[in-house]
Design an enzyme around this catalytic site. Structure first.
Site, PDB file in Angstrom:
ATOM      1  N   LYS A 197      47.028 -20.797 -16.030  1.00 40.76           N
ATOM      2  CA  LYS A 197      47.032 -20.601 -14.585  1.00 40.76           C
ATOM      3  C   LYS A 197      45.666 -21.004 -14.045  1.00 40.76           C
ATOM      4  CE  LYS A 197      48.329 -17.345 -10.985  1.00 40.76           C
ATOM      5  NZ  LYS A 197      47.294 -17.825 -10.068  1.00 40.76           N
ATOM      6  N   HIS A 219       8.340   2.702   1.690  1.00 37.57           N
ATOM      7  CA  HIS A 219       9.404   2.564   2.677  1.00 37.57           C
ATOM      8  C   HIS A 219      10.502   3.573   2.347  1.00 37.57           C
ATOM      9  CE1 HIS A 219       8.196  -1.955   3.103  1.00 37.57           C
ATOM     10  NE2 HIS A 219       7.355  -1.143   3.722  1.00 37.57           N
ATOM     11  N   GLN A 233      10.079  -0.931  12.742  1.00 30.02           N
ATOM     12  CA  GLN A 233      10.788  -1.972  12.003  1.00 30.02           C
ATOM     13  C   GLN A 233      12.301  -1.884  12.147  1.00 30.02           C
ATOM     14  OE1 GLN A 233       9.106  -2.850   8.055  1.00 30.02           O
ATOM     15  NE2 GLN A 233       7.277  -1.742   8.686  1.00 30.02           N
ATOM     16  N   GLU A 275      42.547 -17.269 -15.126  1.00 27.47           N
ATOM     17  CA  GLU A 275      43.231 -16.192 -14.404  1.00 27.47           C
ATOM     18  C   GLU A 275      44.352 -15.562 -15.205  1.00 27.47           C
ATOM     19  OE1 GLU A 275      43.977 -15.888  -9.819  1.00 27.47           O
ATOM     20  OE2 GLU A 275      44.447 -17.878 -10.545  1.00 27.47           O
ATOM     21  N   LYS A 334       0.810  -1.220   0.000  1.00 29.95           N
ATOM     22  CA  LYS A 334       0.000   0.000   0.000  1.00 29.95           C
ATOM     23  C   LYS A 334       0.840   1.266   0.000  1.00 29.95           C
ATOM     24  CE  LYS A 334      -2.280  -1.113   3.697  1.00 29.95           C
ATOM     25  NZ  LYS A 334      -3.230  -0.976   4.827  1.00 29.95           N
TER      26      LYS A 334
END
Length: 902
Positions: A609, A186, A238, A756, A183
């Site tokens: 590697k 926040h 909250q 790598e 509704k």
């Protein structure tokens, strides 16, 4: 049992997951199915997970769907995990008044998809996270819920949100709105973690009261429903440690599939503002960044109108409470620049919490070592262990005392930038609590209780003994000893001490009786010549000060290792005779370099590697042992590799150098996946992990064949012998190809494979048990053009110069999106040139859309006209450059030419 017709098994993030009833309608009003929900949560995971990570998740489940207004579906809250939870779901135990409950941590896509599978449509989380030890931290975000009563709606919530924003901004907070999908709205804001939940709740309550006092006809702060008609409730509660809020990007269990969506303030001003549904959110996030990303990482300080909003005891308060006491973190802070390292650098002096935590961190710095830390007097007292924690009571290890570290370091994992103190990657090897028996200036005895899957494997009683400090020796030199008697001792109780001595004598006698023949002869002679005699290492080092003193004070054993000699690995009981017949060299280590270090390609061979763990493999006519580079026996952890190695060496004896890897779905090594297999020893745990994560062995060197040592042979000869001894690929065993004399080919292949980098090995080099430039590791780095939007002053020598540049990349909407800052790669001459270029472009406001508060704290803004280039390791999950290094200006580019690479 055959699978059901509508049942599928999918792999998500390396985890197998059974999904069912994809066509089941969960939202009848829109026809949204479980398959749609699964798709939504899978695609939104990169945005949702940062807001849920390490927060205990409460779920709201609609097993049969949300129903209709006339016939609503049944819903139930779920906190505790049930027996059907996959074992790979990360979890944490939280104590409640009615007892402990185990919650999931929604830290990965697989967990989120599993929640969708069980119809957990809503995910609710608190405003605090847990640390790596599972302990509750202070909240890292502030939230208020603007809940409209009957007769009010989103327009009224928007008006209250704007008023709250003005107050919060004056407090130094930067609130972001979220349309809740239910509704109201926040408001979230990032906190610095200095306040408790009670303190944050008190401030939120005062904010609600202030808003109500300004306009009581619009706002109510009381929870009574009878007071809400036509007004907006500012729900401050909250922030309570026991409360949760719908997670941003979570679905809602409404009759339509609405979502809690972070919005911009510009969107809130639109008269068409409404709650969004799942497909709209997916479309939106394909072209937008998360407006709430800053709160996901919780950066920034919290300032009230009168200054910084501290907790009850800040740094100044603590200094007054203990006048004259030295700050135990002074040395720690002096070695670190908070602007350049991700390590925690707290400003406040430590306070003793009375805790008994420990952590052991694997630290890949210039030399691999393990950092051993015990909580004591409000800090982590720390030692560096070059060889890790000993696994044999007869083999002491060197422990070098370092500066005290803050308690926050107990949960630190990350990469310290190259060039900074301790530069390298830090991961947690094990952590837990310890029982303290003795703490003196020259001796500590404690029993460590780590994690079931941690590196220790089981409780370990250890002693730390200072060997320096007398006669001019270095007081930092200690040794760490695994106690023969693993029972705790009360040193004030003569009977307890006597019982310990008796157990130690009995154990020594049994070892002597059982191993006299086995330890005699050539094997015993080799061990004696290795620098630690049985006389030096027998008994408890807590009672016998001479134990291991040569190693701890830099004696012959340490010298032999540093000059490339060989050493004996600890002898695991299950393979002792195998170990006693084989001399195991320390592994040869590579030096980080660049392609320019390879001057004559004909002198070098190039290998891929691999991102895994190093393993020396002893295989002798079907018997196999795997030993890590620090001498730990990990044979039991990889039974499938042992089985294949045993079959491949049934008629021969080999000593191999290799890498254990876990490959992802694209065949690339994934260290994250491999960690699920590391540190396990119990057969049931190993079996369960092996079902989830396959491992392979990449063999790259042969050190011994049928009793013949090859370490003094050149690389080419060892490589030839290796390829003759093992097939290129057989099941889980592989001998990956080498590229002779073609560095570009090797680098290109490595990059295309997502590896790598490349290991360059000098073809004429012998196998030397130390770090050497005969092996050079060449890592890939990405490059990015960037627009300069500001700079921050430096520290120390660079206090009067540019310390770092603030970088941006234009987005699709024409804004300059902040991507991080760079403070390395400059010469003094370049710094002077940069300052001269930026001076005419000075301005008062930030050109960025979203620069975080910590990075903007002392920033000097400039008009974004100049383009430069940096190299970096990778993009982070929040679109920041990791480990950027300055390369130079791009005068051939305009800001509008810059696009995000990678």
């Amino acid at each position: 049992m055959a699978p059901k017709k509508d049942e599928q098994v999918v792999t998500v993030g390396g985890h197998r997951l059974k999904i069912t009833n994809l066509d089941k309608v969960l939202y009848p009003e829109t026809g949204t199915t479980k398959g749609d929900v699964l798709r939504y949560y899978s695609q939104i995971a990169p945005f949702l997970i940062p807001h849920a990570r390490n927060r205990p998740a409460t779920r709201k489940r609609w097993v049969n769907g949300v129903g209709t207004p006339e016939d609503p579906g049944s819903v139930f809250f779920q906190k505790d995990l049930d027996a059907g939870t996959p074992d790979w779901v990360k979890r944490v135990e939280i104590e409640h008044s009615e007892g402990p409950k185990t919650y999931p941590l929604v830290n990965d896509e697989a967990t989120l998809v599993w929640l969708a599978q069980i119809a957990a449509l809503e995910v609710h989380v608190p405003q605090w996270r847990v640390d790596a030890h599972g302990r509750r931290k202070n909240p890292d975000r502030f939230v208020i819920d603007l809940d409209p009563g009957e007769g009010a709606g989103l327009p009224e919530c928007v008006e209250v949100a704007k008023r709250a924003r003005r107050i919060l901004t004056d407090m130094g907070l930067d609130p972001v709105p979220v349309t809740s999908g239910s509704k109201g709205i926040h408001l979230y804001a990032a906190l610095d973690g200095k306040q408790t939940s009670d303190q944050v709740s008190a401030v939120a309550h005062e904010l609600a009261r202030a808003l109500e006092a300004d306009d009581p006809d619009l706002v109510v702060s009381d929870m009574k429903k009878s007071l809400r008609t036509g007004r907006v409730l500012v729900d401050w509660s909250q922030n309570n440690a026991n409360k949760t809020t719908i997670c941003p990007y979570s679905l809602r269990g409404r009759f339509r599939p609405t979502v809690a969506v972070p919005r911009t303030w510009r969107e809130l001003a639109s008269k068409d503002l409404r709650h969004l549904e799942l497909d709209e959110v997916l479309t939106r996030m394909r072209r937008r960044v998360d407006p709430l990303a800053e709160s996901a990482d919780a950066p920034g300080s919290v300032e009230a109108p009168g200054g910084v909003w501290h907790s009850d005891r800040g740094a100044d308060d603590q200094a007054e409470a203990h006048p004259g006491e030295p700050d135990r973190l002074t040395v720690y802070r002096s070695k670190r620049d908070a602007a350049k390292t991700p390590e925690p650098v707290p400003e406040a002096s430590p306070a003793d919490t009375g805790g008994r935590s420990f952590v052991i961190q694997e630290h890949h710095a210039s030399r691999l070592h393990w950092d051993f830390r015990l909580e004591h007097d409000g800090v982590l007292v720390s030692w560096a262990l070059p060889k890790g924690v000993p696994t044999d009571a007869g083999q002491n290890h060197l422990a070098v005392m370092t500066e005290d570290h803050p308690l926050e370091y107990g949960t630190f994992e990350g990469t310290i930038p190259e060039g900074e103190y301790g530069g390298g990657t830090v991961t947690i090897w094990d952590f837990g609590t310890y029982e303290l028996e003795k703490w003196r200036d020259d001796e500590v005895i404690a029993t460590l209780h780590g994690q079931p899957s941690g590196g220790l494997g089981e409780p370990r009683r250890v002693a730390l003994i200072r060997t320096g400090g007398r006669g001019g020796k270095d007081p930092k030199n200690w040794l760490i000893h695994l106690m023969k008697d693993q029972h705790s001792v009360d040193w004030d109780d003569p009977a307890s001490v006597a019982a310990s001595k008796e157990r130690t004598r009995g154990g020594a006698k049994r070892a002597s009786d059982g191993g006299a023949k086995r330890d005699s002869g050539s094997g015993a002679k080799r061990e004696s010549s290795g620098g630690s005699s049985s006389r030096e290492n027998s008994g408890s080092s807590a009672e016998k000060r001479g134990s291991g003193s040569r190693e701890s004070s830099g004696g012959s054993a340490a010298k032999r290792e540093s000059t490339g000699g060989t050493k004996r690995a600890a002898a695991p009981a299950a393979h002792r005779d195998l170990f006693d017949r084989t001399r195991i060299p320390s592994p040869m280590l590579a030096t980080l370099g660049q392609a320019t270090d390879i001057r004559d390609e004909d002198e070098w061979a190039f290998e891929m590697k691999w991102d895994g763990i190093r393993a020396l493999v002893l295989a002798d006519h079907g018997r196999v042992a795997l030993v890590t580079r620090n001498g730990n026996d990990v044979t039991a952890a990889y039974p499938e590799l042992v089985e294949e190695l045993a079959a491949a060496t049934a008629d021969r004896e080999l000593l191999l150098d290799a890498e254990v890897v876990a490959l992802d779905a694209k065949g690339r090594p994934s260290f994250g996946r491999l960690q699920q297999r590391m540190g396990l020893s119990k057969p049931r745990e190993v079996e369960a992990a092996a079902r989830r994560v396959r491992v392979d062995l990449m063999v790259f060197d042969l050190l011994e064949e049928d009793g013949e040592s090859l370490v003094d042979e050149p690389y080419d000869e060892r490589r030839r012998r290796l390829e003759d001894a093992l097939p290129a690929s057989s099941g889980r065993l592989h001998v990956p190809p080498a590229f002779d004399g073609d560095l570009d080919h090797a680098l290109t292949s490595s990059r295309e494979l997502g590896l790598e980098g490349v290991m360059a090995k000098r073809r004429a080099s012998t196998y030397t048990a130390r770090r050497t430039r005969d092996w050079i590791k060449l890592k890939h780095h990405l490059a990015q053009e960037v627009v300069i939007g500001g700079w921050r002053p430096g520290n120390g020598r660079r206090a009067s110069q540019v310390g770092s540049l603030l970088l941006g990349v234009p987005d699709a909407e024409g804004g300059l999106r902040y991507v991080g800052r760079v403070g390395t790669g400059f010469t003094d001459r370049q710094l002077a040139d940069i300052a001269a270029k930026l001076a005419p472009l000075a301005r008062k406001t930030s050109p960025f859309v979203d620069v975080p508060r910590p990075d903007a704290r002392d920033a000097q803004w400039v008009t974004p006209k100049l383009v430069g280039e940096v190299e970096f390791a990778e993009w982070t999950g929040d679109d920041r450059l990791r480990q950027p290094s300055w390369r130079g200006w791009r005068t051939d580019k305009e800001p509008s030419d810059v696009v995000r690479e990678g």
